[in-house]
Scaffold this active site. Structure first.
Site, PDB file in Angstrom:
ATOM      1  N   GLY A   1       0.428  -4.095  10.621  1.00  0.00           N
ATOM      2  CA  GLY A   1       1.656  -3.807   9.900  1.00  0.00           C
ATOM      3  C   GLY A   1       1.716  -2.339   9.526  1.00  0.00           C
ATOM      4  O   GLY A   1       0.694  -1.730   9.200  1.00  0.00           O
TER       5      GLY A   1
ATOM      6  N   LYS B   1       0.831  -1.212   0.000  1.00  0.00           N
ATOM      7  CA  LYS B   1       0.000   0.000   0.000  1.00  0.00           C
ATOM      8  C   LYS B   1       0.863   1.258   0.000  1.00  0.00           C
ATOM      9  O   LYS B   1       0.591   2.210  -0.739  1.00  0.00           O
ATOM     10  CB  LYS B   1      -0.945  -0.015   1.201  1.00  0.00           C
ATOM     11  CG  LYS B   1      -2.006  -1.102   1.098  1.00  0.00           C
ATOM     12  CD  LYS B   1      -2.836  -1.198   2.363  1.00  0.00           C
ATOM     13  CE  LYS B   1      -3.846  -2.332   2.244  1.00  0.00           C
ATOM     14  NZ  LYS B   1      -4.664  -2.475   3.474  1.00  0.00           N
TER      15      LYS B   1
ATOM     16  N   GLY C   1      -0.721   0.904   6.017  1.00  0.00           N
ATOM     17  CA  GLY C   1      -1.038   0.059   7.162  1.00  0.00           C
ATOM     18  C   GLY C   1      -1.980  -1.061   6.792  1.00  0.00           C
ATOM     19  O   GLY C   1      -2.758  -0.945   5.835  1.00  0.00           O
ATOM     20  N   ASP C   2      -1.907  -2.134   7.553  1.00  0.00           N
ATOM     21  CA  ASP C   2      -2.848  -3.229   7.381  1.00  0.00           C
ATOM     22  C   ASP C   2      -2.933  -3.995   8.692  1.00  0.00           C
ATOM     23  O   ASP C   2      -1.931  -4.100   9.408  1.00  0.00           O
ATOM     24  CB  ASP C   2      -2.433  -4.176   6.263  1.00  0.00           C
ATOM     25  CG  ASP C   2      -3.597  -5.028   5.797  1.00  0.00           C
ATOM     26  OD1 ASP C   2      -4.338  -4.563   4.903  1.00  0.00           O
ATOM     27  OD2 ASP C   2      -3.801  -6.121   6.339  1.00  0.00           O
ATOM     28  N   SER C   3      -4.126  -4.497   9.000  1.00  0.00           N
ATOM     29  CA  SER C   3      -4.327  -5.265  10.222  1.00  0.00           C
ATOM     30  C   SER C   3      -5.030  -6.573   9.907  1.00  0.00           C
ATOM     31  O   SER C   3      -5.899  -6.625   9.033  1.00  0.00           O
ATOM     32  CB  SER C   3      -5.187  -4.485  11.230  1.00  0.00           C
ATOM     33  OG  SER C   3      -4.568  -3.288  11.617  1.00  0.00           O
TER      34      SER C   3
END
Length: 196
Positions: free
Chosen positions: A108, A55, A71-73
């Site tokens: 992340g 991203k 970001g990523d969760s």
């Protein structure tokens, strides 16, 4: 100099706003399913980091003079990673499986400034309440958890159904301020440089 958020997540934006930052919003469009499939067998933190980095990379070329955050969760429960449920049916199914259990939310972060990039994950332990079937169905029908990793929020209706968290609360909402602060320091900035 601004922070660019490579996300359309209202929760991530809210965290930055509450911390005095008005980010530029430039949502990244990446094929998350393809990235996950290409990392079959990788550690959960590596998968979440790869999504955040993809991203940030998608947006960074348009913002060379700014700090870009991707970001990523995902929720790690019973040995499986779960992202967004997208539908009411899937949300109900997940909540019936996760109620009363403890899981790990992995977030992340990829922070890019020019040619420099910092990738770090933050993990927080979540204990879910023994939510009733009626509450689960009504929560799913509200629409709130459909686009949230792990099918829950901490800061809104979902807060009713979280018994405890151990770790960084901002990470659970979607963006760890401690991780971002450390990255900014490593890039030569102060957190206060970005306050509105």
């Amino acid at each position: 100099m601004q922070i660019v958020l490579a996300s359309q997540s209202p929760s991530r934006r809210m965290i930055l706003n509450s911390a005095g930052v008005e980010p530029l919003i430039h949502p990244a469009h990446v094929d998350e399913d393809a990235i996950i499939a290409s990392l079959d067998g990788a550690a959960p933190a590596d998968i979440v980091s790869a999504l955040a980095l993809a991203k940030a990379h998608a947006v960074a070329p348009s913002h060379q003079c700014n700090v870009v955050i991707g970001g990523d969760s995902m929720l790690l429960i019973d040995g499986h990673l779960h992202g967004k449920p997208h539908t009411e049916t899937e949300t109900i199914k997940r909540w019936r499986q996760q109620r009363g259990k403890t899981a790990e939310l992995i977030t992340g972060h990829a922070i890019i400034y020019g040619s420099q990039e910092i990738v770090e994950t933050s993990s927080t332990t979540i204990t879910f309440a023994e939510a009733s079937d009626v509450d689960i169905e009504r929560y799913a029908a509200s629409g709130e958890p459909l686009e949230c990793a792990g099918a829950f929020t901490l800061e809104a209706l979902g807060g009713w159904f979280i018994d405890s968290i151990h770790g960084d609360p901002s990470s659970v909402i979607g963006l760890s301020l401690p991780v971002v602060r450390r990255a900014l320091y490593n890039l030569g900035f102060n957190a206060s440089d970005f306050w509105s």
